[in-house]
Write a protein that holds these residues in place. Structure first.
Motif, PDB file in Angstrom:
ATOM      1  N   ILE A  29       0.939  -1.279  -0.093  1.00 52.85           N
ATOM      2  CA  ILE A  29       0.084  -0.181   0.080  1.00 52.85           C
ATOM      3  C   ILE A  29       0.957   1.314  -0.158  1.00 52.85           C
ATOM      4  CG2 ILE A  29      -0.283  -0.072   2.387  1.00 52.85           C
ATOM      5  CD1 ILE A  29      -2.893   0.840  -0.206  1.00 52.85           C
ATOM      6  N   HIS A  30       2.198   1.226   0.734  1.00 53.36           N
ATOM      7  CA  HIS A  30       2.886   2.206   0.691  1.00 53.36           C
ATOM      8  C   HIS A  30       3.446   2.493  -0.674  1.00 53.36           C
ATOM      9  CE1 HIS A  30       2.843   2.827   5.029  1.00 53.36           C
ATOM     10  NE2 HIS A  30       3.141   1.540   5.143  1.00 53.36           N
ATOM     11  N   MET A  31       3.863   1.260  -1.450  1.00 49.85           N
ATOM     12  CA  MET A  31       4.375   1.475  -2.740  1.00 49.85           C
ATOM     13  C   MET A  31       3.338   2.012  -3.604  1.00 49.85           C
ATOM     14  SD  MET A  31       6.055  -2.402  -2.837  1.00 49.85           S
ATOM     15  CE  MET A  31       6.581  -2.090  -4.644  1.00 49.85           C
ATOM     16  N   VAL A  32       2.015   1.666  -3.581  1.00 46.47           N
ATOM     17  CA  VAL A  32       0.899   2.468  -4.302  1.00 46.47           C
ATOM     18  C   VAL A  32       0.948   3.977  -4.281  1.00 46.47           C
ATOM     19  CG1 VAL A  32      -1.548   2.454  -4.771  1.00 46.47           C
ATOM     20  CG2 VAL A  32      -0.414   0.286  -4.488  1.00 46.47           C
ATOM     21  N   GLY A  33       0.851   4.172  -2.725  1.00 51.49           N
ATOM     22  CA  GLY A  33       0.784   5.681  -2.525  1.00 51.49           C
ATOM     23  C   GLY A  33       1.957   6.335  -3.164  1.00 51.49           C
ATOM     24  N   LEU A  34       3.275   5.774  -2.897  1.00 50.50           N
ATOM     25  CA  LEU A  34       4.317   6.432  -3.436  1.00 50.50           C
ATOM     26  C   LEU A  34       4.611   6.474  -4.981  1.00 50.50           C
ATOM     27  CD1 LEU A  34       7.385   7.639  -3.141  1.00 50.50           C
ATOM     28  CD2 LEU A  34       8.061   5.205  -3.017  1.00 50.50           C
ATOM     29  N   ALA A  35       3.843   5.546  -5.790  1.00 44.37           N
ATOM     30  CA  ALA A  35       3.606   5.532  -7.071  1.00 44.37           C
ATOM     31  C   ALA A  35       2.800   6.600  -7.500  1.00 44.37           C
ATOM     32  CB  ALA A  35       3.293   4.100  -7.499  1.00 44.37           C
ATOM     33  N   TRP A  36       2.005   6.869  -6.784  1.00 46.74           N
ATOM     34  CA  TRP A  36       0.779   7.918  -7.178  1.00 46.74           C
ATOM     35  C   TRP A  36       1.268   9.272  -6.955  1.00 46.74           C
ATOM     36  CZ3 TRP A  36      -4.713   6.747  -4.893  1.00 46.74           C
ATOM     37  CH2 TRP A  36      -5.324   5.532  -5.326  1.00 46.74           C
ATOM     38  N   MET A 123       6.682  -3.503 -12.432  1.00 50.88           N
ATOM     39  CA  MET A 123       6.989  -2.831 -13.605  1.00 50.88           C
ATOM     40  C   MET A 123       6.345  -1.379 -13.388  1.00 50.88           C
ATOM     41  SD  MET A 123       7.005  -5.289 -17.041  1.00 50.88           S
ATOM     42  CE  MET A 123       6.949  -3.952 -17.949  1.00 50.88           C
ATOM     43  N   TYR A 124       5.039  -1.403 -13.062  1.00 58.37           N
ATOM     44  CA  TYR A 124       4.516  -0.148 -12.897  1.00 58.37           C
ATOM     45  C   TYR A 124       4.936   0.582 -11.775  1.00 58.37           C
ATOM     46  CZ  TYR A 124       0.912   3.258 -11.179  1.00 58.37           C
ATOM     47  OH  TYR A 124       0.552   4.598 -10.617  1.00 58.37           O
ATOM     48  N   PHE A 125       5.341   0.023 -10.785  1.00 51.89           N
ATOM     49  CA  PHE A 125       5.982   0.893  -9.408  1.00 51.89           C
ATOM     50  C   PHE A 125       7.485   1.323  -9.858  1.00 51.89           C
ATOM     51  CE2 PHE A 125       8.620   0.719  -5.724  1.00 51.89           C
ATOM     52  CZ  PHE A 125       8.229   1.600  -4.836  1.00 51.89           C
ATOM     53  N   TYR A 126       8.266   0.639 -10.330  1.00 51.79           N
ATOM     54  CA  TYR A 126       9.552   0.886 -10.798  1.00 51.79           C
ATOM     55  C   TYR A 126       9.669   1.649 -11.807  1.00 51.79           C
ATOM     56  CZ  TYR A 126      10.604  -2.728  -7.322  1.00 51.79           C
ATOM     57  OH  TYR A 126      10.714  -3.492  -6.080  1.00 51.79           O
ATOM     58  N   PHE A 127       8.634   1.612 -12.907  1.00 49.55           N
ATOM     59  CA  PHE A 127       8.758   2.703 -13.967  1.00 49.55           C
ATOM     60  C   PHE A 127       8.102   3.955 -13.567  1.00 49.55           C
ATOM     61  CE2 PHE A 127       9.428  -0.905 -17.033  1.00 49.55           C
ATOM     62  CZ  PHE A 127      10.520  -0.302 -17.786  1.00 49.55           C
TER      63      PHE A 127
END
Length: 147
Positions: A29-36, A123-127
């Motif tokens: 969930i933190h990864m999603v927030g950071l990606a946003w 891929m979504y997160f790292y890109f």
């Protein structure tokens, strides 16, 4: 599964694989927030790059001067806006029941589908991070060395 659920599944897969445990809560969930947040900042950076490349740099400097004029309020406003974006991810995917539901649906997939979902999320997160750093570097380069 949507792309944001895929990020949670990616993190869940990494935690299970590397730590050899069945973690009930991960940092997905933190990864999603950071990606946003990175996506929002990337879009803002692309807008700044566009303004700089179309010889409208005066508008960029006006915005930066306005933020600087307001000193604490401008910076605080930006931080509050980014915090709202970050916490929206918690509102959408942060509950334990939502997490368990995502993982249950993920566990029911076949092995090849699990791999594809986890890979898509990673891929979504790292890109997202990569594009953020590329656009940020471009903005800094254009402001510092070109204009």
């Amino acid at each position: 599964m949507n792309i944001f659920e895929s990020v949670i599944c990616h993190d869940y897969t990494v935690v299970r694989t590397h730590r050899e445990m069945l973690a009930l809560k991960t940092n997905g969930i933190h990864m999603v927030g950071l990606a946003w947040v990175c996506n929002v900042l990337t879009l803002l950076g692309i807008g700044i790059v566009y303004l700089l490349l179309t010889n409208q740099s005066d508008q960029v400097y006006e915005i930066l001067a306005l933020i600087r004029y307001w000193e604490i309020a401008g910076r605080l406003g930006i931080l509050i806006f980014l915090a709202v974006v970050y916490f929206m991810s918690f509102g959408a995917y942060g509950g334990k029941a939502i997490f368990v539901d995502i993982i249950k649906r993920f566990s029911k997939l076949e092995e090849a589908e699990k791999h594809a979902v986890a890979r898509r999320g990673g891929m979504y997160f790292y890109f997202s991070l990569l594009f953020f750093f590329i656009v940020s570097g471009t903005v800094v380069y254009l402001i510092k060395y070109v204009y």
